[in-house]
Design a protein around this motif. Structure first.
Motif, PDB file in Angstrom:
ATOM      1  N   ALA A 160      -9.931 -33.787  13.416  1.00 50.89           N
ATOM      2  CA  ALA A 160      -8.473 -33.900  13.284  1.00 50.89           C
ATOM      3  C   ALA A 160      -7.902 -32.783  12.429  1.00 50.89           C
ATOM      4  O   ALA A 160      -6.729 -32.794  12.084  1.00 50.89           O
ATOM      5  CB  ALA A 160      -8.098 -35.256  12.690  1.00 50.89           C
ATOM      6  N   SER A 165      -9.061 -30.053  16.095  1.00 46.64           N
ATOM      7  CA  SER A 165      -8.114 -30.722  17.001  1.00 46.64           C
ATOM      8  C   SER A 165      -7.861 -29.885  18.248  1.00 46.64           C
ATOM      9  O   SER A 165      -7.534 -30.419  19.312  1.00 46.64           O
ATOM     10  CB  SER A 165      -6.800 -31.016  16.267  1.00 46.64           C
ATOM     11  OG  SER A 165      -6.236 -29.839  15.750  1.00 46.64           O
ATOM     12  N   GLY A 180     -14.571 -36.617  19.117  1.00 44.90           N
ATOM     13  CA  GLY A 180     -14.290 -36.106  17.780  1.00 44.90           C
ATOM     14  C   GLY A 180     -14.925 -36.967  16.705  1.00 44.90           C
ATOM     15  O   GLY A 180     -15.087 -38.178  16.873  1.00 44.90           O
ATOM     16  N   LYS A 187      -6.704 -40.848  11.866  1.00 47.51           N
ATOM     17  CA  LYS A 187      -7.021 -39.564  12.503  1.00 47.51           C
ATOM     18  C   LYS A 187      -7.643 -39.795  13.877  1.00 47.51           C
ATOM     19  O   LYS A 187      -7.315 -39.115  14.851  1.00 47.51           O
ATOM     20  CB  LYS A 187      -7.972 -38.748  11.614  1.00 47.51           C
ATOM     21  CG  LYS A 187      -7.301 -38.179  10.366  1.00 47.51           C
ATOM     22  CD  LYS A 187      -8.254 -37.272   9.578  1.00 47.51           C
ATOM     23  CE  LYS A 187      -7.544 -36.658   8.371  1.00 47.51           C
ATOM     24  NZ  LYS A 187      -8.365 -35.667   7.656  1.00 47.51           N
ATOM     25  N   TRP A 190      -5.069 -40.674  16.395  1.00 48.87           N
ATOM     26  CA  TRP A 190      -4.288 -39.491  16.792  1.00 48.87           C
ATOM     27  C   TRP A 190      -5.063 -38.693  17.853  1.00 48.87           C
ATOM     28  O   TRP A 190      -4.506 -38.269  18.866  1.00 48.87           O
ATOM     29  CB  TRP A 190      -4.021 -38.636  15.544  1.00 48.87           C
ATOM     30  CG  TRP A 190      -3.206 -37.403  15.780  1.00 48.87           C
ATOM     31  CD1 TRP A 190      -1.935 -37.342  16.272  1.00 48.87           C
ATOM     32  CD2 TRP A 190      -3.598 -36.037  15.521  1.00 48.87           C
ATOM     33  NE1 TRP A 190      -1.517 -36.020  16.325  1.00 48.87           N
ATOM     34  CE2 TRP A 190      -2.507 -35.206  15.866  1.00 48.87           C
ATOM     35  CE3 TRP A 190      -4.761 -35.431  15.013  1.00 48.87           C
ATOM     36  CZ2 TRP A 190      -2.549 -33.810  15.734  1.00 48.87           C
ATOM     37  CZ3 TRP A 190      -4.790 -34.050  14.879  1.00 48.87           C
ATOM     38  CH2 TRP A 190      -3.712 -33.255  15.233  1.00 48.87           C
ATOM     39  N   LEU A 191      -6.364 -38.556  17.637  1.00 52.87           N
ATOM     40  CA  LEU A 191      -7.181 -37.762  18.566  1.00 52.87           C
ATOM     41  C   LEU A 191      -7.207 -38.395  19.957  1.00 52.87           C
ATOM     42  O   LEU A 191      -7.018 -37.702  20.970  1.00 52.87           O
ATOM     43  CB  LEU A 191      -8.615 -37.625  18.031  1.00 52.87           C
ATOM     44  CG  LEU A 191      -8.760 -36.828  16.730  1.00 52.87           C
ATOM     45  CD1 LEU A 191     -10.188 -36.876  16.215  1.00 52.87           C
ATOM     46  CD2 LEU A 191      -8.340 -35.374  16.949  1.00 52.87           C
ATOM     47  N   LEU A 195      -3.872 -36.671  21.489  1.00 52.87           N
ATOM     48  CA  LEU A 195      -4.448 -35.386  21.914  1.00 52.87           C
ATOM     49  C   LEU A 195      -5.352 -35.504  23.133  1.00 52.87           C
ATOM     50  O   LEU A 195      -5.808 -34.496  23.658  1.00 52.87           O
ATOM     51  CB  LEU A 195      -5.228 -34.732  20.760  1.00 52.87           C
ATOM     52  CG  LEU A 195      -4.482 -34.500  19.449  1.00 52.87           C
ATOM     53  CD1 LEU A 195      -5.274 -33.571  18.531  1.00 52.87           C
ATOM     54  CD2 LEU A 195      -3.097 -33.905  19.678  1.00 52.87           C
ATOM     55  N   TRP A 306      -0.279 -29.732  19.065  1.00 49.39           N
ATOM     56  CA  TRP A 306      -0.708 -29.222  17.762  1.00 49.39           C
ATOM     57  C   TRP A 306       0.255 -29.678  16.682  1.00 49.39           C
ATOM     58  O   TRP A 306       1.377 -30.079  16.967  1.00 49.39           O
ATOM     59  CB  TRP A 306      -0.786 -27.690  17.791  1.00 49.39           C
ATOM     60  CG  TRP A 306       0.488 -27.030  18.212  1.00 49.39           C
ATOM     61  CD1 TRP A 306       0.953 -26.901  19.491  1.00 49.39           C
ATOM     62  CD2 TRP A 306       1.488 -26.454  17.381  1.00 49.39           C
ATOM     63  NE1 TRP A 306       2.171 -26.266  19.494  1.00 49.39           N
ATOM     64  CE2 TRP A 306       2.523 -25.961  18.211  1.00 49.39           C
ATOM     65  CE3 TRP A 306       1.608 -26.270  15.992  1.00 49.39           C
ATOM     66  CZ2 TRP A 306       3.657 -25.337  17.698  1.00 49.39           C
ATOM     67  CZ3 TRP A 306       2.731 -25.627  15.485  1.00 49.39           C
ATOM     68  CH2 TRP A 306       3.741 -25.168  16.343  1.00 49.39           C
ATOM     69  N   THR A 330      -3.904 -33.410   8.268  1.00 47.95           N
ATOM     70  CA  THR A 330      -4.119 -33.619   9.706  1.00 47.95           C
ATOM     71  C   THR A 330      -3.520 -32.395  10.385  1.00 47.95           C
ATOM     72  O   THR A 330      -2.369 -32.055  10.140  1.00 47.95           O
ATOM     73  CB  THR A 330      -3.392 -34.888  10.191  1.00 47.95           C
ATOM     74  OG1 THR A 330      -3.922 -35.997   9.460  1.00 47.95           O
ATOM     75  CG2 THR A 330      -3.621 -35.147  11.677  1.00 47.95           C
ATOM     76  N   GLY A 331      -4.302 -31.703  11.215  1.00 41.80           N
ATOM     77  CA  GLY A 331      -3.834 -30.452  11.810  1.00 41.80           C
ATOM     78  C   GLY A 331      -3.915 -29.317  10.809  1.00 41.80           C
ATOM     79  O   GLY A 331      -4.580 -29.428   9.770  1.00 41.80           O
TER      80      GLY A 331
END
Ligand SMILES: NC(=O)c1ccc[n+]([C@@H]2O[C@H](COP(=O)([O-])OP(=O)(O)OC[C@H]3O[C@@H](n4cnc5c(N)ncnc54)[C@H](OP(=O)(O)O)[C@@H]3O)[C@@H](O)[C@H]2O)c1
Length: 341
Positions: A160, A165, A180, A187, A190-191, A195, A306, A330-331
């Motif tokens: 992440a 990412s 991931g 996190k 989110w992935l 994503l 992103w 994060t990112g």
């Protein structure tokens, strides 16, 4: 210390070598008169300062770059705007990026900085993230070193984070299964949720090794290495024959006070006929156009998502920098030093 003032150059001086991540004890924020460029030079007003795990290495010892000399301003990747120019090819108002300093202003003759490409419709921050050194690290590390084939399984650690990412998303775009490893449920969500990773495993949760095994039913063809240590040992056990490990970094070891032992099960590389290869994004500078050509459209049309984790104020650089080692970002992590033009 006051906020940005155009007449003043605030800068972070490296007073001593850090030990065990004690950055606040070895860096101090100083002020001086804003510098003027000499003949053939130009002055860059820092807009964004990129914060990268490798900065911790530069503070400590000679590596692929010499250690930052004590008593000088800390080195860092900068995106900024030219506000005075005595250079024949760079004019006031140009947006440039490259190796600069943890400071309000950078004076350069242009050797270590260059203009950012102008891809219409993209915010400046994209050049710090997916279309900058971060994007190039993910892109060339995965494609040039990892050489993914459709249907293969790619596992990435620090997934992440800035590089991780992107790695998983590029893997998906190349027809691979992307898994991931990251340090929190948020996190991981989110992935997989935003994503498009196929699976994500929280390495701080009980039973994560079992979860990882279940997430890679066909084994691991490519392990994109960002962290080192126990995570590496765990993934090595799952590596397929002819597996590849693009060795990007080992953040778990950057602040270690003693040299760290390598993975205890490295001999797995023999039985799996696997390959581990380190790489440096700086070596790919001459090939950036390849990255822009393929990543540019992916970023522009949203196939690559992103995020820049942006903190405000040069004076807050150290608090922000600590997030890289505590998992607070994060990112892509960056600090906004002054306003965009
Ligand atoms: N070879 C090159 O040219 C090149 C270029 C750029 C970056 N890199 C390397 O790529 C890696 C990622 O860099 P980045 O800029 O994308 O940073 P990043 O992933 O955005 O930030 C670092 C992340 O690493 C994780 N982490 C920190 N300490 C850890 C530990 N002890 N064990 C496991 N995970 C830990 C944290 O996430 P969690 O919450 O998941 O723990 C943290 O958020 C680093 O190793 C860096 O040095 C190499």
């Amino acid at each position: 210390m006051a906020a940005f003032d155009p007449a003043v150059n605030r800068h972070w001086l490296l007073d001593a070598r850090p030990k065990g991540g004690n950055f606040a004890e070895v860096l101090s924020l100083r002020e001086e008169k804003a510098p003027e460029p000499g003949p053939g030079e130009y002055r860059v007003r820092t807009i964004y300062l990129s914060l990268d795990p490798t900065n911790a290495v530069w503070m400590q010892y000679d590596s692929y770059l010499p250690a930052v000399p004590l008593g000088t301003t800390m080195r860092g990747l900068v995106l900024g705007v030219v506000d005075i120019s005595n250079h024949d090819r760079i004019k006031v108002g140009d947006i440039v990026m490259g190796m600069g300093r943890w400071a309000d202003y950078v004076i350069t003759n242009g050797e270590s900085m260059g203009k950012v490409p102008n891809i219409p419709g993209l915010p400046l921050l994209a050049y710090l993230g997916p279309l900058g050194m971060t994007g190039a690290t993910a892109y060339f590390g995965l494609l040039d070193i990892g050489k993914p084939k459709e249907g293969e399984t790619v596992v990435v650690s620090a997934a992440a984070g800035a590089v991780g990412s992107l790695v998983g998303q590029i893997a998906r775009l190349k027809g691979c299964r992307a898994v991931g490893i990251a340090g929190s449920e948020e996190k991981c969500n989110w992935l997989t949720g935003e994503l498009g990773f196929d699976a994500a495993v929280n390495y701080k949760a009980q039973g994560w090794r079992k979860q990882l095994r279940a997430a890679v039913p066909q084994g691991v063809d490519i392990y994109f290495e960002n962290v080192g240590g126990e995570i590496t040992e765990t993934v090595l056990e799952l590596l397929n024959i002819k597996g590849r490990i693009p060795f990007c970094g080992a953040i778990s070891q950057y602040n270690a006070t003693e040299p760290q032992p390598g993975p205890r099960n490295l001999s797995i590389l023999v039985s799996r006929r696997a390959r581990m290869e380190g790489f440096l994004v700086l070596d790919y500078t001459p090939r950036m156009a390849e990255m822009y050509a393929e990543m540019g459209p992916w970023v522009a049309d949203g196939r690559i998502k992103w995020k820049v984790d942006l903190d405000q104020g040069l004076e807050n650089t150290l608090t922000s920098f600590g997030k890289l080692f505590s998992g607070g970002n994060t990112g892509k992590l960056a600090v906004q030093v002054s306003a965009e033009p």
